[in-house]
Every structure is written in C-alpha cells, then in structure tokens.
Scaffold this active site. Sequence first.
Site, short mmCIF file in Angstrom:
data_model
loop_
_atom_site.label_atom_id
_atom_site.label_comp_id
_atom_site.label_asym_id
_atom_site.label_seq_id
_atom_site.Cartn_x
_atom_site.Cartn_y
_atom_site.Cartn_z
N LYS A 76 68.57 -25.10 -5.75
CA LYS A 76 69.06 -24.53 -7.01
C LYS A 76 67.85 -24.16 -7.87
O LYS A 76 66.87 -24.92 -7.92
CB LYS A 76 69.94 -25.56 -7.72
CG LYS A 76 70.59 -25.04 -9.01
CD LYS A 76 71.55 -26.06 -9.63
CE LYS A 76 72.22 -25.52 -10.89
NZ LYS A 76 73.17 -26.48 -11.51
N SER A 151 78.03 -25.06 -12.59
CA SER A 151 76.94 -24.10 -12.71
C SER A 151 76.19 -23.87 -11.40
O SER A 151 75.49 -22.87 -11.28
CB SER A 151 75.95 -24.60 -13.76
OG SER A 151 75.32 -25.79 -13.31
N SER A 175 79.15 -29.73 -12.36
CA SER A 175 78.49 -28.54 -11.80
C SER A 175 78.17 -28.62 -10.31
O SER A 175 77.71 -27.64 -9.73
CB SER A 175 77.20 -28.25 -12.56
OG SER A 175 77.51 -27.65 -13.79
#
Lengths: 483, 98
Positions: A76, A151, A175
């Site tokens: 990420k 997210s 998330s």
Amino acid sequence: MLNKSIAELSHSLQAKKISSHELTQFFLERIKKLDPQLNSFITVTEQQALDAAKKADAQLAQGKAGPLTGIPIAQKDIFCTLGVKTSCGSKMLDNFISPYDATVIKRFNEAGMVMLGKTNMDEFAMGSSNENSYYGSVKNPWNVEYVPGGSSGGSAAAVAASLAPVATGTDTGGSIRQPAALCGISGIKPTYGRISRYGMIAFASSLDQGGLFAKSAEDLAWVLNTMAGFDENDSTSANIAVPDYTNTLNDSLKGLRIGLPKEFFSDALDKDIGNAIQTAIKVYEKLGATFHEINLPNTSLSIPAYYVIAPAECSSNLARFDGVRYGHRCEDPKDLEDLYKRSRSEGFGKEVTRRIMIGTYALSAGYYDAYYIKAQKIRRLVADDFRKAFKSVDVILGPTTPSPAFKLGEKTSDPISMYLSDIYTIAVNLAGLPGMSIPAGFTKGLPIGMQLIGNAFAEARLLNVAHAYQKETDWHTKTPEGF
Amino acid sequence: MSLTAGDVKKIAHLARLNLLENDVTLYTQQLSTILNFVEQMNQADTAEIEPFFNPLDLGQRLRPDVVTEQNQRDAFQAIAPQVEAGLYLVPQVIEGEE
C-alpha cells in the site's frame, strides 16, 4: 502460478520448479495487461522487482532462503519505501521519494520478498471507496462499475484480480476488512501494537494498524509471521512474542464459543448478507463450535466517536505538511502564512480537508471537552462492551459490511452515508482488537464478507477459525471473470 | 450544531487552509451536518467514565537516553522544495536590514 497458495509457491521456489524471476515476471505482466481496467497500482516498481527477484534466486540457489524468499508482494502506498515514490494517494506527496524504509518494508525485504509496486488508496487512508485518491478511483474486479472499498482499495483489488499473491493494507476504521469483503478476499487487521507503525504515514495514530490481504487465511498466516513483531522505533509497538501463526491453523474448533452481536443483525443489514452469515454459522456448528448471542450496546455510538477521534488525530498528524521540508509547495508564496495555506489547500483533497477542519474544531479552545474527551469516554464504553463479551465467548462473528460493494459515485456527495458503511468495523479499531474478513458468498454477483473479531493478540485463533471455514467452503477460491 | 461561514473561515485559518468562497458555503453545510451527526454522542451518560487514550492501556515506553539517529541532512534535504547551504528556505519572516 495463478491460483497457488503462498505455501505452494514457496515450496516450488525451494524445489527450484520455478524461479523468483519467473514468478515476478508473471505478476508484472499481469499488472501490465490487466491493471489499466482497475487502476490498483500508483507505482509499479518493475526494475526493483526484477533486481530483488534476482537476489532471491541467488539466495535460493545458495540454500540461504527463508519461507518467503522470492514471493512477490504489493505494498500500500502509505508505507515509506526507500528511493520509491510514496504518495499516500495525495497530491501533497506526489513528488515524495521516501528517504527511508518503513519497518514492515524492511522486514519483508530482509525476508527476501519481492515488491511489485505501490497500490492505490484513498488519500491519507481517509475513505471507504477509494474514490478519494489523487490518482483516480480503483475499480472492483467483480464489476468495474463498483467500488473496491477503501481505504486500501488498490491492494484489495490487486489481490482479488491475482495481480499479486499478497498485499499490505492499513486499517484505521475498517480499511482492510471492508475492501477485503467488497473484493471477495481474506484480510486481517491485527491487534493495535502488533505491527510496527514506523514509516507508515500516520492518519489517526491511536487507531492505525497495518495488516494484510491474501486469497486465504493460510496465506495470511504465512506472511503475518514476518510482518508482526516488536519495533523499538514505534512507541506503541507491543513487546509481546509472536507465535508461528501457521502452527495452529488446523486446531480443532470443538467447544469454541462464538458470539453473535445482536447489534450486527438489525434491519440495516442486507438480506443476502444476513443469509450468508446464517449459512456460515451452520458450517461452524458442524465443526463443533457453539453460538451465543451477545450485546455490544454502544456499537451505534462508535461511528460518531470515531468521526471525532480520527479527524482530531488527523488534524494534528497532517499539520506536518507545510510546504517547507518535503511534499507539495505552492508557487511564489508572498509570506510564510501564504506558503502554508496555499501549499496545504492545493495539496489536500476534499475529504482530507473536511477531516482536518472537523478535527481542528474538535480540538479548539472551548470545544475540546465536549468533543474529543467525550469521544474518548465513549471509546472506553465501546472497549468495555468487547471486554465483557470476551468473558463468555472466544471469538465474535458477524457481517463485515451492511451491504455489498456500491456503485462508483453513489455515495461521494454524502459523507455521512459513506461513514455509515463502516458500522461493523469501526468499534474494533476503537477497542484496538484484531479483526478479519473472509469471503462467505455472493449477492447479485458481488462478494459478501464475514467478519471475525478476536481478543487482543488472538490473531492465531482468528486465523485458525478462518482456516477451518475455508477448508469446508470454496468461496475464497472464486475469482472474478476476466482476471 | 450549525456553523456559520465565519466559523468555517476561522477553522480554516487555524488549520492553515485557504478556502475558495464557493467552498466556504459547501464546507459550512457539510461540517454542520457532520457535527450534528457526532452529537449523537450526547445520548450516552459518560459522567463517571474515564477517557480512553490508548487501546492497550499501556504507559509510554522509555528507552535509554543515547543518540540513535545518524545525521541524514543531505538525504532529507534532497527532497525539500528549497534549500540553500543546508538550510530550508521560506519567505522572509523577520524584518531585517538589507
């Protein structure tokens, strides 16, 4: 290579049936061919990946390899990676080449894993749909008109589409678990303090926790073994020994007490999701688990408390972006205040701006007690609910989300409706507990996620409970058409 | 809790943000909605409850007071918007003699 578990890939690498170079090349080619439909990567680090694969192959040849040597991973874009752009999904950091590695990146590198690239995300991890990214929204591989969740939407979509066998995520209010549910894969958010936050760009420091996405609980266990552990560089890192998560995967569930929170099964829950959870309950009963209704009475207050605490901590953390030391700087500032204000307003998107302002207000003179302290008191009520529940049950089970993936654009104009999609996940962050989402069915072609919540540092138990289900069902083996 | 446009401008200034006039209207409405939403917190009686700041209720860990950081000024300044002679440059803050 497409549907092999991490254990199988590891064995093939050790047995020299495949090389890390071949494996890495395979995933890089899939990314090149398929990611234009999904937008799940912000940066593909092709050359670094091939170099790392070469190094891994050398280690394998010398018999110096560990279990994860040569296995590709997507990171990420919230984790700082030395010499590689680390944008956090924001224009503010579009020009930021990190001068250091986050601790988890260091751990993966030392284990010989091969980073394929940095995945797309909601700006500064604020969002539930990945529509808040400066680099554009990510599409759900099950239906590209739908959101992948957020997210960590890029990581979830990449794993679901088999563009990477495993990917990192972070979970501040859901998330990891929410996008895992919406993309039909397995995701784990470990206990607060289990994963180092050093070099993981801060959003809400008392809630943020790194974790993983993969195709199965077994895969998660393999990689979590390397990711978890104490770090001196993180002042809230827990100095507690990490067990080998693969050792207990096959433990019997006989006598396991599973709690069903009444509050997670209200009318707000999609009918098909509710039915899928009921079907899963029967699977667990067959394995010898018993079910008990429990109460988490403060669940509904967790969202308002979260939307004070998270913005408050975000407004403080994001104060560091000032256009002076790194990141975006406006053109021709006329004075220092102009430099700060224009750099920040140009660099931050709308949701981040909203949260900074809510947090600034909640922490401002005269409002601190009414908002921030009040929210922290509710946080204790929420944590106490779990503490009481875990006196009578071992694990809590329920849906991950109240509804399946929604359409791109459906909730962008109404922040509150977006916030409510995290109703079942947020309380877990407030309490700092570990949680997982695993696939448990489909509704109208879209995946359904089932959530498992454990007591603090009970990751091994959660992975065991998830793995037991995945041995009985095949939801986690389903892949989206075209990928 | 309804905010006025004046409140929003004040908050934006405290947060060092520049808002366009159109955005002030939008944020005034949106922030008011969010604040109304979080006021649900008042349903809970928390008079006797202690605030909860750390999920593990652990105290702050201390380490020996020794230097652990190396000097990485050049690496850090390599990504800075504007530096000169090892210093970060910003518009002039203090009035001085030319």
